[in-house]
Design a protein around this motif. Structure first.
Motif, mmCIF file in Angstrom:
data_model
loop_
_atom_site.group_PDB
_atom_site.id
_atom_site.type_symbol
_atom_site.label_atom_id
_atom_site.label_comp_id
_atom_site.label_asym_id
_atom_site.label_seq_id
_atom_site.Cartn_x
_atom_site.Cartn_y
_atom_site.Cartn_z
ATOM 1 N N ASP A 46 0.711 -1.225 -0.044
ATOM 2 C CA ASP A 46 -0.042 -0.087 -0.183
ATOM 3 C C ASP A 46 1.062 1.226 0.012
ATOM 4 O OD1 ASP A 46 -1.938 1.861 0.345
ATOM 5 O OD2 ASP A 46 -2.755 1.238 1.969
ATOM 6 N N CYS A 47 1.131 1.946 -1.354
ATOM 7 C CA CYS A 47 1.828 3.132 -1.296
ATOM 8 C C CYS A 47 0.936 4.435 -1.340
ATOM 9 C CB CYS A 47 2.635 2.978 -2.410
ATOM 10 S SG CYS A 47 3.776 1.642 -2.376
ATOM 11 N N ILE A 56 7.113 5.117 -3.528
ATOM 12 C CA ILE A 56 6.719 4.051 -4.272
ATOM 13 C C ILE A 56 8.099 2.846 -4.223
ATOM 14 C CG2 ILE A 56 6.279 2.481 -6.370
ATOM 15 C CD1 ILE A 56 4.248 4.773 -6.775
ATOM 16 N N GLU A 59 8.979 1.989 -0.624
ATOM 17 C CA GLU A 59 8.007 0.858 0.049
ATOM 18 C C GLU A 59 8.166 -0.414 -0.729
ATOM 19 O OE1 GLU A 59 6.035 1.528 2.816
ATOM 20 O OE2 GLU A 59 7.343 3.511 2.776
ATOM 21 N N ILE A 60 8.191 -0.466 -1.897
ATOM 22 C CA ILE A 60 8.215 -1.667 -2.677
ATOM 23 C C ILE A 60 9.611 -2.507 -2.496
ATOM 24 C CG2 ILE A 60 6.232 -1.365 -4.182
ATOM 25 C CD1 ILE A 60 8.224 -1.039 -6.610
ATOM 26 N N ASP A 272 2.888 -1.963 -6.062
ATOM 27 C CA ASP A 272 2.005 -1.278 -5.380
ATOM 28 C C ASP A 272 0.599 -1.458 -5.485
ATOM 29 O OD1 ASP A 272 0.711 1.212 -7.087
ATOM 30 O OD2 ASP A 272 2.607 0.829 -7.806
#
Length: 284
Positions: A46-47, A56, A59-60, A272
């Motif tokens: 969840d970005c 992004i 986070e990924i 994402d």
């Protein structure tokens, strides 16, 4: 006694057990991705936005690091691309893991470029090797050269051959998925095609690349003389790898990600939430 009473209560319908999935975990969506695109695994993060590329990537990259920490097996040969900001985020987020035999990490895209960007390519390989207790094998060549003749000369070099000969033995590949327009890191490295060459790739239907090997919206490789100037793992080698992990997300890369999984160039996707939802819609 407590265990026995709980079992009795469950059998009599007094006790029910349920699992509450934490916010930001999308197990159903991941399973649907695996099913529709015949992936080995999918990880959805969840970005919150499709356009904040830096966020992004971070986070990924962190999610991919966690997956890799648990997925690596003893004596693996790990291939890693050289010019990916998302893979840099992966390496930055990884924790050291116990040594798993004679692990090696090899560059699968030429890591020579402009001095400022080349440091990132070397860091990717050497840092990952340190984190997993393995040895690093560099590919001391540009990702793109001026002609097919230059490529033949460079790939005859002993140290270049040392890396290239490992490509057929790679068990896990870590790759970014690129849109037609090069990322800032790739552009800074000098390993990109000219505007006219990119336009020609578009004319042939190209939507993205993995390891500077281009494909169209169906995932079919784009046949071009430009392929003879790229020093990286070939598509046929990439397809044979047991675990090929693509780490990419965001609106700008959607068509490239879709083409990459349709073509089977990656069999594990870390992306994402919004991109994953669009990928599900595109499979209908």
């Amino acid at each position: 006694t407590v265990s026995r009473l709980l079992q009795q209560a469950k059998a009599q319908g007094i006790l029910r057990i349920s699992v509450s999935v934490p916010q930001g975990i999308y197990t159903d969506l991941e399973e649907e991705m695996v099913k529709r695109y015949r992936l080995r695994d999918a990880i959805v993060v969840d970005c919150g936005s499709e356009t904040n590329e830096r966020y992004i990537e971070r986070e990924i990259g962190a999610a991919a690091a966690y997956y890799l920490e648990s997925a690596l097996r003893p004596n693996e040969i790990v291939g890693i691309s050289s010019w990916s900001s998302t893979l840099l985020a992966l390496v930055d987020a990884m924790h050291p893991i116990p040594r798993k035999g004679e692990v090696r990490v090899v560059q699968i895209l030429g890591g020579v470029g402009s001095p400022s960007a080349e440091a990132h390519a070397g860091r990717l390989t050497s840092r990952l090797a340190d984190l997993i207790g393995g040895s690093a094998v560099f590919l001391p060549a540009p990702g793109i050269v001026g002609s097919a003749e230059v490529m033949q000369a460079i790939t005859a070099d002993y140290y270049v051959r040392e890396a290239l000969t490992l490509f057929d033995n790679v068990t896990t590949a870590l790759v970014g998925i690129g849109a037609i327009e090069p990322s800032r890191l790739l552009a800074d490295s000098g390993n990109h095609f000219s505007a006219s060459e990119l336009n020609e790739l578009r004319r042939q239907g190209a939507v993205g690349d993995v390891l500077l090997r281009f494909f169209d919206a169906r995932g079919t490789p784009v046949i071009s003389p430009l392929n003879q100037r790229v020093i990286s793992m070939r598509f046929d080698q990439l397809r044979r790898i047991d675990r090929s992990m693509g780490v990419a997300g965001g609106a700008r890369k959607f068509s490239a990600i879709l083409g990459a999984i349709r073509g089977g160039w990656v069999n594990v996707l870390v992306t994402d939430y919004l991109t994953a939802r669009r990928l599900i819609d595109a499979s209908n």
